[in-house]
Design a protein around this motif. Sequence first.
Motif, PDB file in Angstrom:
ATOM      1  N   THR A 184     -25.999  24.442  -2.806  1.00 45.42           N
ATOM      2  CA  THR A 184     -26.432  25.089  -1.490  1.00 45.42           C
ATOM      3  C   THR A 184     -26.264  26.578  -1.864  1.00 45.42           C
ATOM      4  O   THR A 184     -27.199  27.542  -1.589  1.00 45.42           O
ATOM      5  CB  THR A 184     -25.388  24.819  -0.370  1.00 45.42           C
ATOM      6  N   ALA A 185     -25.004  27.049  -2.682  1.00 46.20           N
ATOM      7  CA  ALA A 185     -24.943  28.419  -3.058  1.00 46.20           C
ATOM      8  C   ALA A 185     -26.035  28.924  -3.902  1.00 46.20           C
ATOM      9  O   ALA A 185     -26.626  30.095  -3.657  1.00 46.20           O
ATOM     10  CB  ALA A 185     -23.595  28.550  -3.257  1.00 46.20           C
ATOM     11  N   MET A 186     -26.463  28.075  -4.779  1.00 47.45           N
ATOM     12  CA  MET A 186     -27.542  28.307  -5.827  1.00 47.45           C
ATOM     13  C   MET A 186     -28.758  28.676  -5.132  1.00 47.45           C
ATOM     14  O   MET A 186     -29.265  29.666  -5.219  1.00 47.45           O
ATOM     15  CB  MET A 186     -27.547  27.307  -6.728  1.00 47.45           C
ATOM     16  N   TYR A 187     -29.167  27.739  -4.167  1.00 46.45           N
ATOM     17  CA  TYR A 187     -30.407  27.973  -3.412  1.00 46.45           C
ATOM     18  C   TYR A 187     -30.389  29.237  -2.545  1.00 46.45           C
ATOM     19  O   TYR A 187     -31.373  30.093  -2.615  1.00 46.45           O
ATOM     20  CB  TYR A 187     -30.529  26.770  -2.324  1.00 46.45           C
ATOM     21  N   LEU A 188     -29.190  29.588  -2.125  1.00 51.40           N
ATOM     22  CA  LEU A 188     -29.196  30.914  -1.320  1.00 51.40           C
ATOM     23  C   LEU A 188     -29.292  32.014  -2.198  1.00 51.40           C
ATOM     24  O   LEU A 188     -29.776  33.376  -2.010  1.00 51.40           O
ATOM     25  CB  LEU A 188     -27.883  30.922  -0.477  1.00 51.40           C
ATOM     26  N   ALA A 189     -28.656  31.840  -3.154  1.00 52.35           N
ATOM     27  CA  ALA A 189     -28.854  33.036  -4.370  1.00 52.35           C
ATOM     28  C   ALA A 189     -30.036  33.307  -4.681  1.00 52.35           C
ATOM     29  O   ALA A 189     -30.518  34.411  -4.960  1.00 52.35           O
ATOM     30  CB  ALA A 189     -27.905  32.840  -5.507  1.00 52.35           C
ATOM     31  N   LYS A 190     -30.939  32.183  -5.005  1.00 53.54           N
ATOM     32  CA  LYS A 190     -32.254  32.318  -5.247  1.00 53.54           C
ATOM     33  C   LYS A 190     -33.241  33.000  -4.139  1.00 53.54           C
ATOM     34  O   LYS A 190     -33.967  33.714  -4.572  1.00 53.54           O
ATOM     35  CB  LYS A 190     -32.806  30.915  -5.594  1.00 53.54           C
ATOM     36  N   SER A 191     -33.078  32.399  -3.186  1.00 55.71           N
ATOM     37  CA  SER A 191     -33.851  33.003  -1.982  1.00 55.71           C
ATOM     38  C   SER A 191     -33.322  34.428  -1.450  1.00 55.71           C
ATOM     39  O   SER A 191     -34.211  35.229  -0.980  1.00 55.71           O
ATOM     40  CB  SER A 191     -33.989  32.183  -0.835  1.00 55.71           C
ATOM     41  N   ASN A 192     -32.081  34.948  -1.784  1.00 55.57           N
ATOM     42  CA  ASN A 192     -31.657  35.920  -1.642  1.00 55.57           C
ATOM     43  C   ASN A 192     -32.327  37.361  -2.593  1.00 55.57           C
ATOM     44  O   ASN A 192     -33.053  37.889  -2.116  1.00 55.57           O
ATOM     45  CB  ASN A 192     -30.118  36.211  -1.672  1.00 55.57           C
ATOM     46  N   SER A 193     -31.837  37.287  -3.943  1.00 55.72           N
ATOM     47  CA  SER A 193     -32.426  38.297  -4.762  1.00 55.72           C
ATOM     48  C   SER A 193     -32.562  37.516  -6.187  1.00 55.72           C
ATOM     49  O   SER A 193     -33.356  38.631  -6.809  1.00 55.72           O
ATOM     50  CB  SER A 193     -31.762  39.468  -4.742  1.00 55.72           C
ATOM     51  N   ARG A 194     -32.241  36.331  -6.519  1.00 57.44           N
ATOM     52  CA  ARG A 194     -32.434  35.817  -7.655  1.00 57.44           C
ATOM     53  C   ARG A 194     -31.236  36.626  -8.750  1.00 57.44           C
ATOM     54  O   ARG A 194     -30.911  37.627  -8.299  1.00 57.44           O
ATOM     55  CB  ARG A 194     -33.576  35.858  -8.142  1.00 57.44           C
ATOM     56  N   ASN A 195     -31.241  36.167 -10.064  1.00 60.98           N
ATOM     57  CA  ASN A 195     -30.516  36.763 -11.077  1.00 60.98           C
ATOM     58  C   ASN A 195     -28.995  37.046 -10.229  1.00 60.98           C
ATOM     59  O   ASN A 195     -28.713  38.324 -10.412  1.00 60.98           O
ATOM     60  CB  ASN A 195     -31.134  38.145 -11.642  1.00 60.98           C
ATOM     61  N   ASN A 196     -28.546  36.125  -9.464  1.00 63.72           N
ATOM     62  CA  ASN A 196     -27.472  36.621  -8.758  1.00 63.72           C
ATOM     63  C   ASN A 196     -26.413  35.305  -8.582  1.00 63.72           C
ATOM     64  O   ASN A 196     -27.066  34.311  -9.082  1.00 63.72           O
ATOM     65  CB  ASN A 196     -28.037  37.020  -7.499  1.00 63.72           C
ATOM     66  N   TYR A 197     -25.235  35.581  -8.479  1.00 58.74           N
ATOM     67  CA  TYR A 197     -24.477  34.441  -7.997  1.00 58.74           C
ATOM     68  C   TYR A 197     -23.911  34.447  -6.771  1.00 58.74           C
ATOM     69  O   TYR A 197     -23.632  35.697  -6.362  1.00 58.74           O
ATOM     70  CB  TYR A 197     -23.395  34.054  -9.179  1.00 58.74           C
ATOM     71  N   PHE A 198     -23.500  33.336  -5.962  1.00 53.21           N
ATOM     72  CA  PHE A 198     -23.028  33.153  -4.748  1.00 53.21           C
ATOM     73  C   PHE A 198     -21.912  32.083  -4.714  1.00 53.21           C
ATOM     74  O   PHE A 198     -22.145  31.059  -5.570  1.00 53.21           O
ATOM     75  CB  PHE A 198     -24.022  32.588  -3.326  1.00 53.21           C
ATOM     76  N   VAL A 199     -20.729  32.537  -4.307  1.00 48.00           N
ATOM     77  CA  VAL A 199     -19.749  31.542  -4.215  1.00 48.00           C
ATOM     78  C   VAL A 199     -19.851  30.604  -2.855  1.00 48.00           C
ATOM     79  O   VAL A 199     -19.919  31.404  -1.672  1.00 48.00           O
ATOM     80  CB  VAL A 199     -18.217  31.997  -4.384  1.00 48.00           C
ATOM     81  N   TYR A 200     -19.672  29.215  -2.731  1.00 47.39           N
ATOM     82  CA  TYR A 200     -20.040  28.519  -1.786  1.00 47.39           C
ATOM     83  C   TYR A 200     -19.261  28.987  -0.395  1.00 47.39           C
ATOM     84  O   TYR A 200     -17.812  29.402  -0.654  1.00 47.39           O
ATOM     85  CB  TYR A 200     -20.074  27.187  -1.706  1.00 47.39           C
ATOM     86  N   ASN A 201     -19.594  28.960   0.764  1.00 58.28           N
ATOM     87  CA  ASN A 201     -18.738  29.220   1.884  1.00 58.28           C
ATOM     88  C   ASN A 201     -19.639  28.335   3.173  1.00 58.28           C
ATOM     89  O   ASN A 201     -20.660  28.228   2.929  1.00 58.28           O
ATOM     90  CB  ASN A 201     -18.409  30.562   2.544  1.00 58.28           C
ATOM     91  N   GLN A 202     -18.806  28.099   4.183  1.00 61.68           N
ATOM     92  CA  GLN A 202     -19.161  26.912   4.842  1.00 61.68           C
ATOM     93  C   GLN A 202     -20.520  27.482   5.777  1.00 61.68           C
ATOM     94  O   GLN A 202     -21.315  26.721   5.992  1.00 61.68           O
ATOM     95  CB  GLN A 202     -18.089  26.621   6.006  1.00 61.68           C
ATOM     96  N   ASP A 203     -20.503  28.896   5.936  1.00 62.02           N
ATOM     97  CA  ASP A 203     -21.409  29.331   6.849  1.00 62.02           C
ATOM     98  C   ASP A 203     -23.055  29.140   6.204  1.00 62.02           C
ATOM     99  O   ASP A 203     -24.067  29.177   6.779  1.00 62.02           O
ATOM    100  CB  ASP A 203     -21.343  30.657   7.264  1.00 62.02           C
ATOM    101  N   MET A 204     -23.119  28.818   4.801  1.00 60.31           N
ATOM    102  CA  MET A 204     -24.067  28.622   4.081  1.00 60.31           C
ATOM    103  C   MET A 204     -24.786  27.565   4.530  1.00 60.31           C
ATOM    104  O   MET A 204     -26.164  27.601   4.363  1.00 60.31           O
ATOM    105  CB  MET A 204     -23.769  28.714   2.516  1.00 60.31           C
ATOM    106  N   ASN A 205     -24.260  26.672   4.865  1.00 63.63           N
ATOM    107  CA  ASN A 205     -24.922  25.339   5.369  1.00 63.63           C
ATOM    108  C   ASN A 205     -26.050  25.725   6.368  1.00 63.63           C
ATOM    109  O   ASN A 205     -27.134  25.142   6.298  1.00 63.63           O
ATOM    110  CB  ASN A 205     -24.037  24.433   5.948  1.00 63.63           C
ATOM    111  N   LEU A 206     -25.829  26.653   7.203  1.00 60.91           N
ATOM    112  CA  LEU A 206     -26.673  26.797   8.463  1.00 60.91           C
ATOM    113  C   LEU A 206     -28.031  27.516   7.805  1.00 60.91           C
ATOM    114  O   LEU A 206     -28.900  27.231   8.171  1.00 60.91           O
ATOM    115  CB  LEU A 206     -26.043  27.644   9.422  1.00 60.91           C
ATOM    116  N   GLN A 207     -27.558  28.596   6.846  1.00 60.38           N
ATOM    117  CA  GLN A 207     -28.632  29.298   6.549  1.00 60.38           C
ATOM    118  C   GLN A 207     -29.513  28.656   5.465  1.00 60.38           C
ATOM    119  O   GLN A 207     -30.848  28.867   5.547  1.00 60.38           O
ATOM    120  CB  GLN A 207     -28.015  30.367   5.420  1.00 60.38           C
ATOM    121  N   TYR A 208     -28.957  27.647   4.987  1.00 63.23           N
ATOM    122  CA  TYR A 208     -29.568  26.635   4.052  1.00 63.23           C
ATOM    123  C   TYR A 208     -30.755  25.812   4.848  1.00 63.23           C
ATOM    124  O   TYR A 208     -31.886  25.540   4.492  1.00 63.23           O
ATOM    125  CB  TYR A 208     -28.448  25.589   3.287  1.00 63.23           C
TER     126      TYR A 208
END
Length: 610
Positions: free
Chosen positions: A322-346
């Motif tokens: 989930t965190a990877m998918y959001l890192a990708k749709s955000n700006s790519r070449n990037n990393y995100f550490v998971y947090n619970q709010d991400m599920n909704l965005q996903y």
Amino acid sequence: MFATNQLTNVIDTFQTLMRNNDIKINQNLQECIQQIYSFLTDFSYLKHALDSSVIVAATDISGNILYANDKFCQLSKYNREELLGKNHRILNSGHHSKDFFDRMWKKITKGEIWEGEIKNKAKDGSIYWVKTTIVPLKNESDQPVMFMSLRTDITEGKLAQEKLVTTLQNDFHHMAFHDNITNLPNRRKFNEDMAYIISNASENQRKAAVFFLDLDRFKQINDSFGHTVGDHLIKEVAYRLKAAVGTNGVVYRFAGDEFIIVFPDIETNEIIHELAKQILVLFEEVFILKNKLEIYTSPSIGISLFPEHGNDYDSLLKHADTAMYLAKSNSRNNYFVYNQDMNLQYEETLLIEHHLRKAIESDELELYYQPKLNLKTGNINGVEALLRWNSPFLGNVPPSKFIPIAEDTGLIISLDEWVLEKACQQNKDWNRIGFSHPVKIAVNISPQHFRLPNFEGVVKKVLDKTGLNPNLLEIEITEHSFIDNTEECITCLTKLNKLGVSVAIDDFGIGYSSLNYLRKLPIHSLKIDRTFIQEMAVNSDDIAIVKAITILAHELNLKVVAEGIETSEVIQVLDQLGCDEIQGYYISRPLPKKEFEQNFRKINMKEIYH
Ligand code: C2E
Ligand code: MG
Ligand code: MG
């Protein structure tokens, strides 16, 4: 801090006594001496506490050792005389990359505290690990003059971690557990290893981290260059990752362009950020494949942590994904550490993707048109076509939301082609019946589309089909289109030029920092990003930037377009600076076809800004 305040008080008292020539001087001097004594006692307790618990060193700003406590000498196996005056590099074990130390130095020379884990080499060649905090001490001008480092010995934990990783790695023998392209352990092995790591970590109350890594634009590389090149790239990526991760973790190939890295023993959350940055840096260098084919790729990384984000490999994997998918749709070449709010965005992202796939056929897309005015004549010179999506399920979804998702999923190619054809057809009709003078239509093209081999072929096909004069078409690309493939981009731009199509660099100023490429690219105009324009009336820095861009562009024979004009004050400033074209809500918002046609006569007047 406590000790420094005390000392300052004592000095102040001394100075007052000297000035006042007080009759009670003897008594006060005694008090002062008493205070100094108690300060020194406090200080010695503090030093004793530090010396007995941590390794303390002080270096000058070049890293030469000025102070070393006993613990430092014991661990490094050097005596104090051997350490003092030497550069801290004598302890370098060669384990960390140059980049690791570059980042550390960058931080501390800026005056910021650095924390991390370092593997050092003692005098006898033995290895030890220290958890390190480096505190820069600064002068009155806020410049670092000395670095204090406090270290704790973490050798035991790190060696246990290395042993664990080696155990996992040595189990490399079973075909079913390995990927045959990269020879890395596979998904099955990941599941097995995670079960072992989780039980081991729970017993020792340690943390573990799962990095889910997916290459950006891999599908395009595969589609453009073929599967053999794709496989070769995967192999090279695997090699780079494995070499960099070493004994800190295990790299798995999951599927396609997906890799997992597991760090089974993580000391602190800060280390996770350090590791993620180290992985991103690995991709800054070009991959050289067979026949000297040079390819840049970058990863998007999602990270989940044990035990915070799950107690089993399934949930850890799902959350990292989930965190990877959001890192990708955000700006790519990037990393995100998971947090619970991400599920909704996903969920929202998946929903948009799902409905966008059907949007083209279902006629849910529409073009809006926003005019560009020639600042000298007040006439409309061009029209930018902007995509609008009114979904029966999701309502109006703004381009800022669906374009990145379309880019990620490859849907952008058909979206852009749809826009290109529709816009060309519209401009052909307008120029035939509507305008008193030729007006260009501008179409935004995503980097993913522009980078495709034979992009100019797509443009030519549309021009042939619609019969639009190529001189009445402008392509808007952003700096991301040529960030790492300038040569291919020049070839494509030259071909577009030959066709008679002009090209503008959109959102100029916020992307790629080098201006060098501007000389090389056969383009026609720069559209200064609206963030610089909007603040211009109140911010002199932005005026300076816009002025510099205008001078530079004119030197290179490029037209300057300012987007995002919302007030008449800005237009006056731009007029003085010599800007060529303006676009923005103040002149007209993007309008649907009918409204644009009705408003056209009103817009096309000099009075609008005079
Ligand atoms: P862009 O190409 O830089 O387009 C300008 C954006 O600024 C548009 O937003 C426009 O509505 C907005 N804008 C124009 N004047 C003003 C103003 O005075 N103030 C403010 N605050 N905004 C203004 P929009 O339509 O939401 O599009 C956003 C971005 O989405 C575009 O930025 C472009 O990068 C992308 N986009 C839009 N349509 C397409 C398309 O057909 N294909 C592709 N690939 N990208 C598109
Ligand atoms: Mg644009
Ligand atoms: Mg723009």
